[in-house]
Design an enzyme around this catalytic site. Sequence first.
Site, PDB file in Angstrom:
ATOM      1  N   TRP A 139       0.816  -1.215   0.000  1.00  0.00           N
ATOM      2  CA  TRP A 139       0.000   0.000   0.000  1.00  0.00           C
ATOM      3  C   TRP A 139       0.848   1.262   0.000  1.00  0.00           C
ATOM      4  O   TRP A 139       0.544   2.221  -0.718  1.00  0.00           O
ATOM      5  CB  TRP A 139      -0.978  -0.009   1.175  1.00  0.00           C
ATOM      6  CG  TRP A 139      -2.022  -1.083   1.031  1.00  0.00           C
ATOM      7  CD1 TRP A 139      -2.174  -2.173   1.845  1.00  0.00           C
ATOM      8  CD2 TRP A 139      -3.020  -1.196   0.010  1.00  0.00           C
ATOM      9  NE1 TRP A 139      -3.221  -2.943   1.383  1.00  0.00           N
ATOM     10  CE2 TRP A 139      -3.756  -2.369   0.264  1.00  0.00           C
ATOM     11  CE3 TRP A 139      -3.366  -0.419  -1.108  1.00  0.00           C
ATOM     12  CZ2 TRP A 139      -4.811  -2.785  -0.545  1.00  0.00           C
ATOM     13  CZ3 TRP A 139      -4.418  -0.829  -1.910  1.00  0.00           C
ATOM     14  CH2 TRP A 139      -5.128  -1.997  -1.626  1.00  0.00           C
TER      15      TRP A 139
ATOM     16  N   ASP B 127      -1.657   6.556   6.313  1.00  0.00           N
ATOM     17  CA  ASP B 127      -2.752   5.724   5.821  1.00  0.00           C
ATOM     18  C   ASP B 127      -3.109   4.755   6.941  1.00  0.00           C
ATOM     19  O   ASP B 127      -2.326   3.872   7.275  1.00  0.00           O
ATOM     20  CB  ASP B 127      -2.297   4.967   4.563  1.00  0.00           C
ATOM     21  CG  ASP B 127      -3.354   4.001   4.043  1.00  0.00           C
ATOM     22  OD1 ASP B 127      -4.421   3.858   4.674  1.00  0.00           O
ATOM     23  OD2 ASP B 127      -3.096   3.379   2.981  1.00  0.00           O
TER      24      ASP B 127
ATOM     25  N   LYS C 159     -12.571  -1.316   5.803  1.00  0.00           N
ATOM     26  CA  LYS C 159     -11.774  -2.286   6.546  1.00  0.00           C
ATOM     27  C   LYS C 159     -12.274  -2.399   7.986  1.00  0.00           C
ATOM     28  O   LYS C 159     -12.295  -3.463   8.555  1.00  0.00           O
ATOM     29  CB  LYS C 159     -10.294  -1.892   6.551  1.00  0.00           C
ATOM     30  CG  LYS C 159      -9.704  -1.649   5.169  1.00  0.00           C
ATOM     31  CD  LYS C 159      -9.503  -2.938   4.393  1.00  0.00           C
ATOM     32  CE  LYS C 159      -9.238  -2.686   2.924  1.00  0.00           C
ATOM     33  NZ  LYS C 159      -7.975  -2.062   2.617  1.00  0.00           N
TER      34      LYS C 159
HETATM   35  C1  LIG Z   1      -7.490  -1.452   1.429  1.00  0.00           C
HETATM   36  C2  LIG Z   1      -6.425  -0.457   1.605  1.00  0.00           C
HETATM   37  C3  LIG Z   1      -6.264   0.596   0.698  1.00  0.00           C
HETATM   38  C4  LIG Z   1      -7.128   0.770  -0.516  1.00  0.00           C
HETATM   39  O1  LIG Z   1      -8.426   1.054  -0.149  1.00  0.00           O
HETATM   40  P1  LIG Z   1      -9.564   1.364  -1.245  1.00  0.00           P
HETATM   41  O2  LIG Z   1     -10.626   1.958  -0.405  1.00  0.00           O
HETATM   42  O3  LIG Z   1      -9.924   0.058  -1.849  1.00  0.00           O
HETATM   43  O4  LIG Z   1      -9.015   2.313  -2.218  1.00  0.00           O
HETATM   44  C5  LIG Z   1      -5.247   1.486   0.942  1.00  0.00           C
HETATM   45  N1  LIG Z   1      -4.444   1.374   2.007  1.00  0.00           N
HETATM   46  C6  LIG Z   1      -4.570   0.365   2.893  1.00  0.00           C
HETATM   47  C7  LIG Z   1      -3.646   0.281   4.055  1.00  0.00           C
HETATM   48  C8  LIG Z   1      -5.560  -0.577   2.719  1.00  0.00           C
HETATM   49  O5  LIG Z   1      -5.698  -1.578   3.593  1.00  0.00           O
END
Ligand SMILES: *Cc1c(COP(=O)(O)O)cnc(C)c1O
Length: 362
Positions: free
Chosen positions: A103, A173, A197
């Site tokens: 990521w 993030d 998530k």
């Molecule tokens: C799932 C995830 C993303 C991407 O998320 P989307 O909403 O599908 O764009 C980015 N960073 C992390 C750490 C993730 O777990």
Amino acid sequence: MKYDRIYNFSAGPSMLPLPVLEEVHEELFNYRGSGQSVMEMSHRSKVFQGIHDEAKADLRALMGIPENYKILFIQGGATLQFSMIPMNLKKNGVFDYVVSGSWSNGAAKEAARFGKVNVVANSKDRNYAYVPDVSDLPISEDADYLYICENETIYGTTYQELPNTKGKILISDQSSMFLSKPVKVSDYGIIYGGVQKNVGPAGMAIVIIREDLIREDIDESVPVYLRYHVQDKGDSMYNTPNCWAIYFCGKVFKYLQSIGGLEAVHKNNVEKAKPLYDFLDQSKMFKGTVDKKDRSLMNVPFVTGDEELDAKVVAATKAAGFENLKGHRTVGGLRASIYNAMPKEGVVALVEFLKDFEAKHG
Ligand SMILES: *Cc1c(COP(=O)(O)O)cnc(C)c1O
């Protein structure tokens, strides 16, 4: 489980709190006497404005977000933030990234479209099985910010301590750890996460951004929707927002507050992950892939060391009603994502199953 629900170990979208689903069900056809579902109502209506304002206020209280930070609800998931961040924060066009997995790697690649990216640390040498040492990074003198992915969903690592940014703005993030524990918001310039998530239904990111980083004087070529300034001025309703996700997330904020807030949530998460990690540490068949000190409480990858056996275990767990345990293709094996809404009983039941599997096939 009630309603014949499964234990869903998906990395996302993932389990949501049952009491919230029940409340949503209750309100589905007629939201609190409005005669309509939240899915049907105008985002400009008083009723929806109330839902929106309450969600923001509840998140602010839950996380202890200081007044000089704004909360934005933006569509496009976490991925869109990979580009919105460099587009909006670009001054010198130099961006520092810690790459601790897929990521942050993806975010760094996207940022390279808008300037020069310096990877100031990475953990690729051991397939991202640890978080790099971030205590004394070679931060670029003219870096516009330092970027981290604080919980690596795929590799199952998490930061125990934040990097020494040497005065630079920290961007994090937190998609797969959002609201899983208390964080000190003032340590960050931006915290963001896709909500699917750990918080709500897919299709939205929550961006918590320090006011002074919301600038009007950015490159002319930045599309209007992608400007934090526009998102903020429009109170996340420059265009039609993801009303349903805002509504749902708002309920989750209230629910988390009702069970004791983020301290209590974190305590639950520590207690929940323990039986699985304890099992992995003594198992002769299974082994966690991450250095102990960097283990995530949310995503737990583990392997047998034999791909065929891994596949057999995955199939067996599925047959026993444990869903989505197949590991990401870059790690292999299995991965149990045990976000806030996964009950401890789910983890305990999985451990019992794995123990039994090991006894029979070990
Ligand atoms: C799932 C995830 C993303 C991407 O998320 P989307 O909403 O599908 O764009 C980015 N960073 C992390 C750490 C993730 O777990």
